[in-house]
Write a protein that holds these residues in place. Structure first.
Motif, PDB file in Angstrom:
ATOM      1  N   ALA A  60      28.361 124.550   9.638  1.00 47.11           N
ATOM      2  CA  ALA A  60      29.695 124.403   9.053  1.00 47.11           C
ATOM      3  C   ALA A  60      29.568 123.379   7.935  1.00 47.11           C
ATOM      4  O   ALA A  60      29.866 122.196   8.099  1.00 47.11           O
ATOM      5  N   ALA A  61      29.057 123.836   6.795  1.00 47.10           N
ATOM      6  CA  ALA A  61      28.786 122.924   5.684  1.00 47.10           C
ATOM      7  C   ALA A  61      28.842 123.688   4.372  1.00 47.10           C
ATOM      8  O   ALA A  61      28.708 124.914   4.352  1.00 47.10           O
ATOM      9  N   GLN A  62      29.013 122.957   3.299  1.00 47.41           N
ATOM     10  CA  GLN A  62      28.975 123.562   1.972  1.00 47.41           C
ATOM     11  C   GLN A  62      28.365 122.569   0.988  1.00 47.41           C
ATOM     12  O   GLN A  62      28.420 121.368   1.189  1.00 47.41           O
ATOM     13  N   CYS A  63      27.779 123.102  -0.062  1.00 51.24           N
ATOM     14  CA  CYS A  63      27.143 122.278  -1.082  1.00 51.24           C
ATOM     15  C   CYS A  63      28.107 122.052  -2.233  1.00 51.24           C
ATOM     16  O   CYS A  63      28.923 122.914  -2.551  1.00 51.24           O
ATOM     17  N   MET A  64      28.015 120.891  -2.836  1.00 47.92           N
ATOM     18  CA  MET A  64      28.881 120.558  -3.960  1.00 47.92           C
ATOM     19  C   MET A  64      28.122 119.673  -4.930  1.00 47.92           C
ATOM     20  O   MET A  64      27.159 118.999  -4.562  1.00 47.92           O
ATOM     21  N   VAL A  65      28.566 119.699  -6.167  1.00 47.50           N
ATOM     22  CA  VAL A  65      27.969 118.839  -7.187  1.00 47.50           C
ATOM     23  C   VAL A  65      28.447 117.414  -6.944  1.00 47.50           C
ATOM     24  O   VAL A  65      29.622 117.170  -6.688  1.00 47.50           O
ATOM     25  N   ASN A  66      27.539 116.466  -6.997  1.00 48.18           N
ATOM     26  CA  ASN A  66      27.859 115.064  -6.768  1.00 48.18           C
ATOM     27  C   ASN A  66      28.663 114.530  -7.954  1.00 48.18           C
ATOM     28  O   ASN A  66      28.162 114.447  -9.067  1.00 48.18           O
ATOM     29  N   PRO A  67      29.925 114.137  -7.734  1.00 52.65           N
ATOM     30  CA  PRO A  67      30.740 113.651  -8.850  1.00 52.65           C
ATOM     31  C   PRO A  67      30.292 112.287  -9.378  1.00 52.65           C
ATOM     32  O   PRO A  67      30.705 111.883 -10.454  1.00 52.65           O
ATOM     33  N   TYR A  68      29.436 111.599  -8.649  1.00 53.14           N
ATOM     34  CA  TYR A  68      28.994 110.273  -9.057  1.00 53.14           C
ATOM     35  C   TYR A  68      27.529 110.239  -9.476  1.00 53.14           C
ATOM     36  O   TYR A  68      26.949 109.168  -9.577  1.00 53.14           O
ATOM     37  N   PHE A  69      26.950 111.403  -9.715  1.00 52.46           N
ATOM     38  CA  PHE A  69      25.546 111.471 -10.112  1.00 52.46           C
ATOM     39  C   PHE A  69      25.366 110.807 -11.471  1.00 52.46           C
ATOM     40  O   PHE A  69      26.082 111.081 -12.425  1.00 52.46           O
ATOM     41  N   ALA A  70      24.400 109.905 -11.538  1.00 50.30           N
ATOM     42  CA  ALA A  70      24.098 109.194 -12.781  1.00 50.30           C
ATOM     43  C   ALA A  70      22.647 109.481 -13.140  1.00 50.30           C
ATOM     44  O   ALA A  70      21.742 108.839 -12.616  1.00 50.30           O
ATOM     45  N   PRO A  71      22.401 110.464 -14.013  1.00 46.68           N
ATOM     46  CA  PRO A  71      21.019 110.769 -14.360  1.00 46.68           C
ATOM     47  C   PRO A  71      20.347 109.581 -15.040  1.00 46.68           C
ATOM     48  O   PRO A  71      20.990 108.796 -15.733  1.00 46.68           O
ATOM     49  N   ALA A  72      19.060 109.479 -14.797  1.00 46.17           N
ATOM     50  CA  ALA A  72      18.298 108.377 -15.402  1.00 46.17           C
ATOM     51  C   ALA A  72      18.246 108.550 -16.909  1.00 46.17           C
ATOM     52  O   ALA A  72      18.033 109.648 -17.417  1.00 46.17           O
ATOM     53  N   ARG A  73      18.428 107.478 -17.604  1.00 41.68           N
ATOM     54  CA  ARG A  73      18.354 107.509 -19.071  1.00 41.68           C
ATOM     55  C   ARG A  73      16.978 107.032 -19.496  1.00 41.68           C
ATOM     56  O   ARG A  73      16.448 106.078 -18.913  1.00 41.68           O
ATOM     57  N   PRO A  74      16.409 107.662 -20.512  1.00 39.51           N
ATOM     58  CA  PRO A  74      15.105 107.187 -20.979  1.00 39.51           C
ATOM     59  C   PRO A  74      15.233 105.787 -21.577  1.00 39.51           C
ATOM     60  O   PRO A  74      16.224 105.466 -22.229  1.00 39.51           O
ATOM     61  N   HIS A  75      14.246 104.990 -21.322  1.00 41.15           N
ATOM     62  CA  HIS A  75      14.248 103.613 -21.824  1.00 41.15           C
ATOM     63  C   HIS A  75      13.855 103.624 -23.298  1.00 41.15           C
ATOM     64  O   HIS A  75      12.845 104.181 -23.678  1.00 41.15           O
ATOM     65  N   ARG A  76      14.664 103.022 -24.111  1.00 41.44           N
ATOM     66  CA  ARG A  76      14.374 102.981 -25.549  1.00 41.44           C
ATOM     67  C   ARG A  76      13.615 101.709 -25.889  1.00 41.44           C
ATOM     68  O   ARG A  76      13.954 100.631 -25.419  1.00 41.44           O
ATOM     69  N   ARG A  77      12.632 101.882 -26.710  1.00 36.31           N
ATOM     70  CA  ARG A  77      11.887 100.721 -27.198  1.00 36.31           C
ATOM     71  C   ARG A  77      12.396 100.349 -28.579  1.00 36.31           C
ATOM     72  O   ARG A  77      12.744 101.204 -29.383  1.00 36.31           O
ATOM     73  N   HIS A  78      12.402  99.108 -28.827  1.00 36.79           N
ATOM     74  CA  HIS A  78      12.759  98.629 -30.154  1.00 36.79           C
ATOM     75  C   HIS A  78      11.478  98.482 -30.968  1.00 36.79           C
ATOM     76  O   HIS A  78      10.540  97.833 -30.536  1.00 36.79           O
ATOM     77  N   ARG A  79      11.469  99.111 -32.101  1.00 39.12           N
ATOM     78  CA  ARG A  79      10.282  99.014 -32.967  1.00 39.12           C
ATOM     79  C   ARG A  79      10.465  97.884 -33.949  1.00 39.12           C
ATOM     80  O   ARG A  79      11.503  97.721 -34.570  1.00 39.12           O
ATOM     81  N   HIS A  80       9.432  97.109 -34.058  1.00 36.45           N
ATOM     82  CA  HIS A  80       9.428  96.017 -35.032  1.00 36.45           C
ATOM     83  C   HIS A  80       8.420  96.384 -36.109  1.00 36.45           C
ATOM     84  O   HIS A  80       7.252  96.527 -35.843  1.00 36.45           O
ATOM     85  N   ASP A  81       8.891  96.576 -37.318  1.00 36.43           N
ATOM     86  CA  ASP A  81       7.997  96.943 -38.424  1.00 36.43           C
ATOM     87  C   ASP A  81       7.532  95.748 -39.180  1.00 36.43           C
ATOM     88  O   ASP A  81       8.038  94.731 -39.303  1.00 36.43           O
TER      89      ASP A  81
END
Length: 81
Positions: A60-81
């Protein structure tokens, strides 16, 4: 005497109820399984709907999309020229 009995009955009722559990969604997984029963709960540890459906099959169950899902964001590097 009647007040004493009513007070004892009220205390016994409050003690028998117990505490409520807070329901949380795990933000690390995109899919949750909602299980129904005497105690309903959410189990958020699935990466896809088909994976969750396999666990829900025959229950007695059903699947649902998680309303609080927070996908991982890629880490940005700061480039110093």
């Amino acid at each position: 005497m009647r007040i004493l009995i009513l007070a004892m009955l009220a205390i016994a009722t409050v003690a028998a109820i117990g505490s409520a559990q807070a329901q949380t969604y795990d933000p690390d997984y995109p899919v949750c399984l909602h299980v129904y029963g005497r105690v309903s709960y959410y189990d958020c540890r699935y990466t896809s709907l088909p994976q969750c459906a396999g666990s829900a099959s025959g229950r007695a169950a059903q699947c649902m999309v998680n309303p609080y899902f927070a996908p991982a964001r890629p880490h940005r590097r700061h480039r110093h020229d």
